[in-house]
Motif scaffolding. Structure first.
Motif, mmCIF file in Angstrom:
data_model
loop_
_atom_site.group_PDB
_atom_site.id
_atom_site.type_symbol
_atom_site.label_atom_id
_atom_site.label_comp_id
_atom_site.label_asym_id
_atom_site.label_seq_id
_atom_site.Cartn_x
_atom_site.Cartn_y
_atom_site.Cartn_z
ATOM 1 N N ASN A 88 9.936 13.128 -3.359
ATOM 2 C CA ASN A 88 8.755 13.646 -2.656
ATOM 3 C C ASN A 88 7.482 13.455 -3.486
ATOM 4 N N GLN A 89 7.338 12.260 -4.101
ATOM 5 C CA GLN A 89 6.193 11.981 -4.966
ATOM 6 C C GLN A 89 5.406 10.753 -4.484
ATOM 7 N N PHE A 90 5.239 10.621 -3.185
ATOM 8 C CA PHE A 90 4.527 9.458 -2.660
ATOM 9 C C PHE A 90 3.089 9.400 -3.168
ATOM 10 N N ASP A 91 2.417 10.536 -3.179
ATOM 11 C CA ASP A 91 1.029 10.543 -3.668
ATOM 12 C C ASP A 91 0.973 10.146 -5.144
ATOM 13 N N ASP A 92 1.969 10.558 -5.916
ATOM 14 C CA ASP A 92 2.040 10.144 -7.324
ATOM 15 C C ASP A 92 2.226 8.635 -7.421
ATOM 16 N N TYR A 93 3.014 8.070 -6.512
ATOM 17 C CA TYR A 93 3.231 6.621 -6.518
ATOM 18 C C TYR A 93 1.927 5.876 -6.228
ATOM 19 N N ARG A 94 1.164 6.371 -5.276
ATOM 20 C CA ARG A 94 -0.127 5.747 -4.970
ATOM 21 C C ARG A 94 -1.051 5.810 -6.182
ATOM 22 N N ARG A 95 -1.044 6.922 -6.888
ATOM 23 C CA ARG A 95 -1.864 7.041 -8.098
ATOM 24 C C ARG A 95 -1.375 6.094 -9.182
ATOM 25 N N LEU A 96 -0.057 5.911 -9.263
ATOM 26 C CA LEU A 96 0.516 4.979 -10.238
ATOM 27 C C LEU A 96 0.013 3.555 -9.997
ATOM 28 N N LEU A 97 0.002 3.136 -8.744
ATOM 29 C CA LEU A 97 -0.494 1.796 -8.409
ATOM 30 C C LEU A 97 -1.949 1.637 -8.822
ATOM 31 N N GLN A 98 -2.711 2.702 -8.629
ATOM 32 C CA GLN A 98 -4.121 2.661 -9.001
ATOM 33 C C GLN A 98 -4.288 2.641 -10.519
ATOM 34 N N GLU A 99 -3.499 3.450 -11.213
ATOM 35 C CA GLU A 99 -3.596 3.521 -12.670
ATOM 36 C C GLU A 99 -3.323 2.177 -13.323
ATOM 37 N N PHE A 100 -2.328 1.450 -12.779
ATOM 38 C CA PHE A 100 -1.948 0.168 -13.373
ATOM 39 C C PHE A 100 -2.607 -1.018 -12.671
ATOM 40 N N ASP A 101 -3.572 -0.729 -11.797
ATOM 41 C CA ASP A 101 -4.383 -1.760 -11.142
ATOM 42 C C ASP A 101 -3.502 -2.798 -10.433
ATOM 43 N N MET A 102 -2.531 -2.314 -9.659
ATOM 44 C CA MET A 102 -1.615 -3.198 -8.952
ATOM 45 C C MET A 102 -2.255 -3.756 -7.681
ATOM 46 N N GLU A 103 -2.049 -5.046 -7.441
ATOM 47 C CA GLU A 103 -2.524 -5.692 -6.217
ATOM 48 C C GLU A 103 -1.470 -5.627 -5.112
ATOM 49 N N TYR A 104 -0.214 -5.467 -5.505
ATOM 50 C CA TYR A 104 0.898 -5.486 -4.562
ATOM 51 C C TYR A 104 1.773 -4.252 -4.763
ATOM 52 N N ALA A 105 2.508 -3.910 -3.696
ATOM 53 C CA ALA A 105 3.542 -2.881 -3.787
ATOM 54 C C ALA A 105 4.701 -3.302 -2.897
ATOM 55 N N GLU A 106 5.900 -2.944 -3.313
ATOM 56 C CA GLU A 106 7.079 -3.219 -2.492
ATOM 57 C C GLU A 106 7.557 -1.923 -1.838
#
Length: 277
Positions: A88-106
């Motif tokens: 139940n950490q979807f919002d944390d996952y979105r923040r993770l993508l932002q923190e690591f400047d990811m262009e893609y997600a699977e």
């Protein structure tokens, strides 16, 4: 290239929609990533940090910087997405993508039973932030998904915002698109292709024989994934007909010296068995 050879298939150029190669990084060190990119950057379109290796791999930010400097996008494996979702950490996952400047997600559901409507919701939400690759198929070898369901899920996930869909095979190539032996479920692949454009699919094909099978079926510019870093040059030679497995596939045999022409043989689609050697 280092010299000239005639009668090679034309490879698409980066950035490309077809002929796309996804490499799986299963925990390379920074130095190993640099060594891989020295020879493989030209032929690599994107790198996946396999499953949740990014959680335990030291020097993650340094390695991501190496890939970024080489112009290679990187994304976290789908299992990491699922690890966040089940907690139940979807919002944390979105923040993770932002923190690591990811262009893609699977977005995947290979390890957990995720309601498909909920999966589509995750795709829609994440596609506002990044380019989404959605994976179809289960990592459970006992769970056989019928072709109509593969097609339905691929269609709706593309409609929800995924830029490409990935055909599941795991890093070993023995589930999903393949039987436990590594043999291609050819009927499944051919049925998918009646409904889903080839350029929208990345076929996970870690084994050489699987790569050969797809190249023989769809040509040198088929999208392939889960390629090991030390196999990237090998794959490119297979794509170009410069390895025995595809040596004759892209030649204009009418312009081959008579003494070198192969004996005529029946031609047909690749079957369920795969080339050896």
């Amino acid at each position: 290239m280092n010299y000239t050879l005639n009668q090679l298939p034309e490879r698409t150029q980066k950035p490309r929609e077809q002929g796309f190669t996804m490499v799986m990084d299963k925990g390379l060190s920074v130095r190993e990533a640099e060594d891989f990119l020295e020879v493989g950057a030209e032929y690599t379109d994107i790198v996946k940090l396999g499953w949740a290796t990014s959680y335990v791999n030291p020097n993650l930010k340094r390695k991501l910087a190496v890939y970024k400097e080489a112009g290679i996008p990187v994304y976290f494996g789908g299992t990491l997405f699922e690890a966040f979702i089940i907690r139940n950490q979807f919002d944390d996952y979105r923040r993770l993508l932002q923190e690591f400047d990811m262009e893609y997600a699977e977005v995947s559901d290979g390890s957990l039973d995720l309601n498909h409507d909920k999966k589509l919701e995750f795709i829609r939400t994440l596609s506002q932030d990044v380019k989404v690759l959605s994976e179809v198929g289960s990592k459970d070898a006992e769970k056989i998904i019928p072709p109509y369901k593969w097609i339905s899920q691929m269609k709706t996930e593309l409609e929800a915002g995924a830029v490409k869909v990935i055909g599941e095979a795991r890093e070993a190539g023995n589930v999903g698109l393949f039987r436990s032996t590594g043999e291609v479920r050819s009927g499944l692949v051919e049925e998918i292709l009646t409904q889903i454009p080839s350029e929208k699919i990345i076929w996970e094909a870690p084994q050489k024989a699987q790569q050969v099978w797809f190249i023989k079926l769809l040509g040198s510019n088929v999208n392939l994934g889960n390629i090991a870093p030390n196999e990237i040059i090998s794959l490119e030679t297979i794509r170009l007909g410069l390895r025995g497995d595809t040596f004759l596939d892209f030649l204009d045999l009418e312009n081959v010296d008579e003494m070198f022409k192969p004996e005529p043989k029946a031609q047909g689609k690749p079957g369920t068995s795969m080339p050896r050697g």
